[in-house]
Design an enzyme around this catalytic site. Sequence first.
Site, PDB file in Angstrom:
ATOM      1  N   GLN A  33      -0.664   4.037   1.413  1.00 38.35           N
ATOM      2  CA  GLN A  33      -1.892   4.425   0.681  1.00 38.35           C
ATOM      3  C   GLN A  33      -2.269   6.090   0.858  1.00 38.35           C
ATOM      4  O   GLN A  33      -2.091   6.470   2.364  1.00 38.35           O
ATOM      5  CB  GLN A  33      -3.082   3.949   0.887  1.00 38.35           C
ATOM      6  CG  GLN A  33      -4.277   4.253   0.013  1.00 38.35           C
ATOM      7  CD  GLN A  33      -5.394   3.271   0.427  1.00 38.35           C
ATOM      8  OE1 GLN A  33      -5.321   2.041   0.930  1.00 38.35           O
ATOM      9  NE2 GLN A  33      -6.607   3.668  -0.005  1.00 38.35           N
ATOM     10  N   SER A 113       2.192   1.379   6.553  1.00 33.25           N
ATOM     11  CA  SER A 113       1.016   0.834   6.506  1.00 33.25           C
ATOM     12  C   SER A 113       1.545  -0.352   5.062  1.00 33.25           C
ATOM     13  O   SER A 113       2.244  -1.401   5.054  1.00 33.25           O
ATOM     14  CB  SER A 113      -0.076   1.623   6.314  1.00 33.25           C
ATOM     15  OG  SER A 113      -1.260   0.943   6.080  1.00 33.25           O
ATOM     16  N   LEU A 114       0.695   0.017   4.046  1.00 33.31           N
ATOM     17  CA  LEU A 114       0.866  -0.732   2.637  1.00 33.31           C
ATOM     18  C   LEU A 114       2.610  -0.699   2.667  1.00 33.31           C
ATOM     19  O   LEU A 114       2.723  -1.781   1.736  1.00 33.31           O
ATOM     20  CB  LEU A 114       0.348   0.079   1.759  1.00 33.31           C
ATOM     21  CG  LEU A 114       0.585   0.033   0.055  1.00 33.31           C
ATOM     22  CD1 LEU A 114       0.336  -1.510  -0.255  1.00 33.31           C
ATOM     23  CD2 LEU A 114       0.142   0.785  -0.851  1.00 33.31           C
ATOM     24  N   ARG A 138      -4.561  -7.718  -0.368  1.00 33.96           N
ATOM     25  CA  ARG A 138      -5.119  -7.001   0.715  1.00 33.96           C
ATOM     26  C   ARG A 138      -6.011  -5.577   0.347  1.00 33.96           C
ATOM     27  O   ARG A 138      -7.055  -5.331   0.924  1.00 33.96           O
ATOM     28  CB  ARG A 138      -3.751  -6.211   1.310  1.00 33.96           C
ATOM     29  CG  ARG A 138      -3.834  -5.452   2.621  1.00 33.96           C
ATOM     30  CD  ARG A 138      -2.299  -4.813   2.868  1.00 33.96           C
ATOM     31  NE  ARG A 138      -2.157  -3.947   4.158  1.00 33.96           N
ATOM     32  CZ  ARG A 138      -2.338  -2.676   3.994  1.00 33.96           C
ATOM     33  NH1 ARG A 138      -2.458  -2.140   2.927  1.00 33.96           N
ATOM     34  NH2 ARG A 138      -2.063  -2.191   5.145  1.00 33.96           N
ATOM     35  N   HIS A 222      -6.768   0.049  10.160  1.00 32.13           N
ATOM     36  CA  HIS A 222      -5.897  -0.063  11.257  1.00 32.13           C
ATOM     37  C   HIS A 222      -6.996   0.078  12.425  1.00 32.13           C
ATOM     38  O   HIS A 222      -6.559   0.613  13.670  1.00 32.13           O
ATOM     39  CB  HIS A 222      -4.715   1.112  11.374  1.00 32.13           C
ATOM     40  CG  HIS A 222      -4.246   0.664  10.163  1.00 32.13           C
ATOM     41  ND1 HIS A 222      -3.383  -0.300   9.991  1.00 32.13           N
ATOM     42  CD2 HIS A 222      -3.645   1.506   9.088  1.00 32.13           C
ATOM     43  CE1 HIS A 222      -2.529  -0.255   8.805  1.00 32.13           C
ATOM     44  NE2 HIS A 222      -2.776   0.996   7.987  1.00 32.13           N
ATOM     45  N   GLN A 271      -1.422  -6.113  11.549  1.00 34.94           N
ATOM     46  CA  GLN A 271      -1.420  -4.762  11.164  1.00 34.94           C
ATOM     47  C   GLN A 271      -2.897  -4.093  10.583  1.00 34.94           C
ATOM     48  O   GLN A 271      -2.996  -2.709  10.825  1.00 34.94           O
ATOM     49  CB  GLN A 271      -0.515  -4.534   9.930  1.00 34.94           C
ATOM     50  CG  GLN A 271       0.011  -3.248   9.583  1.00 34.94           C
ATOM     51  CD  GLN A 271       0.272  -3.076   8.028  1.00 34.94           C
ATOM     52  OE1 GLN A 271      -0.673  -3.122   7.253  1.00 34.94           O
ATOM     53  NE2 GLN A 271       1.261  -2.801   7.463  1.00 34.94           N
TER      54      GLN A 271
END
Length: 333
Positions: A33, A113-114, A138, A222, A271
């Site tokens: 993202q 991440s994503l 998510r 995070h 995560q």
Amino acid sequence: MTNETTDRTPDRTPDRTGAGPAEPRTALVFPGQGAQKQGMGEAWRETESWPLVAGISEYTGVDVEDLLLKADDETLRRTDLAQIAVFTTEVLAHREAAAAGVLGEVAACAGHSLGEYTALYASGALSLADTARLVAARGRAMRACAAKSPGTMAAVVRLDEETVAGLAARTREAGEELWVANINAPGAIVVSGTADGVARLGESAVESGGKVIPLAVGGAFHSPRMADAAAELKAALAAVEFAAEHMPVVANVDARPHTGGDRWRDLELRQLTSPVRWDACVRTLAEELGCTRFVELGPGRQLTGMIRRIAKGAVTVPVDSSAALTKLTAEAP
């Protein structure tokens, strides 16, 4: 509509054309993202993979075509919509790059991440349908959690990981919530926490010779402030099936390659509240798995710049549009 619900290994066969020197080991990497931008779907609109957008719309309950072609920047700042938009463009880039024969000998995948979810799809760990549903769940969970526990993030430059971690610890000792969230590359660290925590860290970073740059994000991602999002995502993770064996995917939380689905539910929950160790992920791909070529698939070229700072001498191949792909195909021997 597509038949993606059963497609776990969409393009895993290496591209080999004739005899010759061994191909370099390739890592497929996917951004997260923040890579989204208005009109991001135009780059892929005329490709053969575009019908996948309709399938992802069905799986997520979002009009993804409208999101990719018409949504303004404010709409795309919404965490849930941004994640679906970025994921979809990554899927399109991956499919088109595979069809064009430019992926090479793929040895492993990783995502920031994503992007780790797209890496799981590309590795054969998840079907497209299950991955899209997880991405949607998510994004919803993170957005709802951020509304309940507001926070923000900031990039810290010119300071190393150890220094930033120490400053974050001092900030917490002073009563503010602030943690290291992304370890992206040497001198490129991102912190996450409350607005007051980020402001306090900014003051101490300047004293140490660094600089803090606020990021336009919707929450303290995070970090422990995402604990409620992890609790909500747990049910969605329990509802999908991970392949027992798949191409290696290097996980954000431990920078280790994983080749089976048993641990991914726990890894993805962790995560949300743990740092993205991207620097270490790239080093694992390059040094342990022997990847000398990195193909970035998706909008923008954020990971390409980071990888060049981490894996010296590695070949980086950004595929952020069909035009870039056409150029790569024309340049191929």
